[in-house]
Design a protein around this motif. Structure first.
Motif, PDB file in Angstrom:
ATOM      1  N   VAL A 216       8.709   0.286  -2.895  1.00 19.97           N
ATOM      2  CA  VAL A 216       7.744  -0.725  -2.460  1.00 19.97           C
ATOM      3  C   VAL A 216       7.661  -0.658  -0.935  1.00 19.97           C
ATOM      4  CG1 VAL A 216       7.135  -3.176  -2.478  1.00 19.97           C
ATOM      5  CG2 VAL A 216       8.365  -2.171  -4.431  1.00 19.97           C
ATOM      6  N   GLY A 217       6.466  -0.429  -0.416  1.00 18.78           N
ATOM      7  CA  GLY A 217       6.280  -0.299   1.031  1.00 18.78           C
ATOM      8  C   GLY A 217       6.526  -1.600   1.780  1.00 18.78           C
ATOM      9  N   LYS A 218       6.794  -1.475   3.065  1.00 15.82           N
ATOM     10  CA  LYS A 218       7.139  -2.641   3.892  1.00 15.82           C
ATOM     11  C   LYS A 218       6.029  -3.692   3.899  1.00 15.82           C
ATOM     12  CE  LYS A 218       9.649  -1.786   7.445  1.00 15.82           C
ATOM     13  NZ  LYS A 218      10.142  -1.345   8.779  1.00 15.82           N
ATOM     14  N   PHE A 219       4.763  -3.252   3.989  1.00 16.39           N
ATOM     15  CA  PHE A 219       3.648  -4.199   4.022  1.00 16.39           C
ATOM     16  C   PHE A 219       3.573  -4.985   2.711  1.00 16.39           C
ATOM     17  CE2 PHE A 219      -0.946  -5.185   3.452  1.00 16.39           C
ATOM     18  CZ  PHE A 219      -1.084  -6.057   4.529  1.00 16.39           C
ATOM     19  N   LYS A 220       3.755  -4.287   1.603  1.00 16.65           N
ATOM     20  CA  LYS A 220       3.720  -4.945   0.301  1.00 16.65           C
ATOM     21  C   LYS A 220       4.893  -5.911   0.146  1.00 16.65           C
ATOM     22  CE  LYS A 220       2.413  -3.732  -4.422  1.00 16.65           C
ATOM     23  NZ  LYS A 220       2.240  -2.628  -5.399  1.00 16.65           N
ATOM     24  N   LYS A 221       6.030  -5.538   0.710  1.00 17.54           N
ATOM     25  CA  LYS A 221       7.191  -6.432   0.679  1.00 17.54           C
ATOM     26  C   LYS A 221       6.880  -7.736   1.418  1.00 17.54           C
ATOM     27  CE  LYS A 221      10.929  -3.024   0.386  1.00 17.54           C
ATOM     28  NZ  LYS A 221      12.045  -2.393   1.113  1.00 17.54           N
ATOM     29  N   LEU A 222       6.286  -7.602   2.606  1.00 14.12           N
ATOM     30  CA  LEU A 222       5.957  -8.787   3.408  1.00 14.12           C
ATOM     31  C   LEU A 222       4.959  -9.692   2.681  1.00 14.12           C
ATOM     32  CD1 LEU A 222       5.724  -7.196   6.970  1.00 14.12           C
ATOM     33  CD2 LEU A 222       7.493  -8.750   6.122  1.00 14.12           C
ATOM     34  N   LEU A 223       3.995  -9.070   2.005  1.00 13.77           N
ATOM     35  CA  LEU A 223       3.011  -9.848   1.255  1.00 13.77           C
ATOM     36  C   LEU A 223       3.647 -10.591   0.085  1.00 13.77           C
ATOM     37  CD1 LEU A 223      -0.136  -7.513   1.036  1.00 13.77           C
ATOM     38  CD2 LEU A 223       0.173  -9.556   2.453  1.00 13.77           C
TER      39      LEU A 223
ATOM     40  N   LEU B 256      13.369 -10.617  -7.314  1.00 20.95           N
ATOM     41  CA  LEU B 256      12.794 -10.325  -8.631  1.00 20.95           C
ATOM     42  C   LEU B 256      11.410  -9.685  -8.489  1.00 20.95           C
ATOM     43  CD1 LEU B 256      12.840 -12.674 -11.736  1.00 20.95           C
ATOM     44  CD2 LEU B 256      10.782 -11.432 -11.122  1.00 20.95           C
ATOM     45  N   ILE B 257      10.574 -10.299  -7.671  1.00 17.51           N
ATOM     46  CA  ILE B 257       9.204  -9.798  -7.500  1.00 17.51           C
ATOM     47  C   ILE B 257       9.205  -8.402  -6.889  1.00 17.51           C
ATOM     48  CG2 ILE B 257       7.060 -10.148  -6.203  1.00 17.51           C
ATOM     49  CD1 ILE B 257       7.548 -13.203  -6.560  1.00 17.51           C
ATOM     50  N   LEU B 258      10.036  -8.205  -5.867  1.00 18.33           N
ATOM     51  CA  LEU B 258      10.075  -6.911  -5.190  1.00 18.33           C
ATOM     52  C   LEU B 258      10.599  -5.813  -6.114  1.00 18.33           C
ATOM     53  CD1 LEU B 258      11.397  -8.019  -1.692  1.00 18.33           C
ATOM     54  CD2 LEU B 258       9.108  -7.200  -2.233  1.00 18.33           C
TER      55      LEU B 258
END
Length: 275
Positions: A243-250, A219-221
């Motif tokens: 959504v970039g990988k770094f933002k996904k991890l965060l 949901l958030i992603l």
């Protein structure tokens, strides 16, 4: 999620992906209504315990282990039939029905596998409505992300009457130029998609504890794709919002934190996701 639930969700995903590929995949130009009728008969066979291949067998196993209803699967196939004959939507009510067929159904398929927390006081209907809202929110996000891509395929998944309210028409979409009118229209469309995400959030907290984290994460992603459209100055004609990988991890620890919130201890009444 528990391994058994993981396998079940995987089986549902695979069936949905294969169904979608019928009208959007490499052989889409050869798909006829009769082919979708045969695919629906295969679905009936799966639910009767007579799968055609190993991937069908995975879904048959899911149906045997979880109280999954066949109707959302039938409805998704109906959505594929719609894609064969319809490429324009006059009103949001028309678009909503399409979104239900191709995405809202996934929420209804998944709830029996995800499970509702034993301590939840929410009604079953309210949880299913929230799951439906998440599917609608995801599909509306897909539509807003893919305006340019869909237009190049001759498809417009935006309500014609709402485009007209902002002084826009099909020619503006095919022209692919970001104007102030387009920005105002997109702001309105994004606002509605976020409303569906808000409605969905009310149900995630009521799911079984093992299922909340992956649902919160998705949901958030997915919601962040709407943020990316804004960052791109509403240019969804030539730029693909992601959504970039770094933002996904965060986002994962944020989702985990939300998953720790316990279900409501007071009754939650059912509320329609769309009226």
């Amino acid at each position: 999620m528990t391994p058994e639930r993981q396998r079940a969700i995987w089986a549902i995903y695979v069936w949905c992906r294969r169904t979608d590929e019928l009208v959007d995949g490499p052989n889409a130009s050869h798909i006829t209504p009769a082919a979708l009728d045969r695919w629906e008969q295969r679905l009936e066979d799966i639910f009767d315990g007579t799968p055609y291949d190993m991937l069908d067998a995975a879904l048959a196993d899911t149906v045997r282990k979880f109280p999954v209803d066949i109707q959302p699967f039938r409805d998704m196939i109906e959505g594929m039939r719609t894609d064969l004959v319809k490429s324009r939507y006059e009103t949001f009510d028309e678009l909503y029905l399409y979104c239900y067929y191709v995405a809202g159904t996934v929420g209804l398929m998944s709830v029996p596998v995800m499970g509702i927390a034993p301590q939840s006081k929410a009604t079953t209907e309210s949880v299913y409505n929230a799951a439906l809202a998440l599917g609608i929110a995801n599909q509306l996000t897909n539509i807003l992300r893919d305006v340019g891509e869909d237009a190049r395929r001759g498809r417009i998944y935006l309500p014609r009457d709402e485009l007209a309210q902002f002084g826009l028409c099909e020619d503006d979409i095919f022209a692919g130029i970001v104007t102030d009118k387009w920005r105002a229209f997109m702001k309105d469309q994004i606002k509605r998609a976020r409303m569906f995400f808000d409605e969905a959030e009310k149900g995630v907290v009521e799911l079984d504890k093992d299922s909340r984290w992956p649902v919160w994460a998705s949901l958030i992603l997915y919601r962040q794709i709407l943020d990316s459209i804004e960052v791109n100055d509403y240019d969804n004609f030539t730029k693909r919002a992601y959504v970039g990988k770094f933002k996904k991890l965060l986002s994962l620890p944020v989702a985990y934190g939300r998953a720790l919130v316990h279900p409501s201890q007071t009754p939650v009444l059912a509320k329609k996701a769309h009226s």
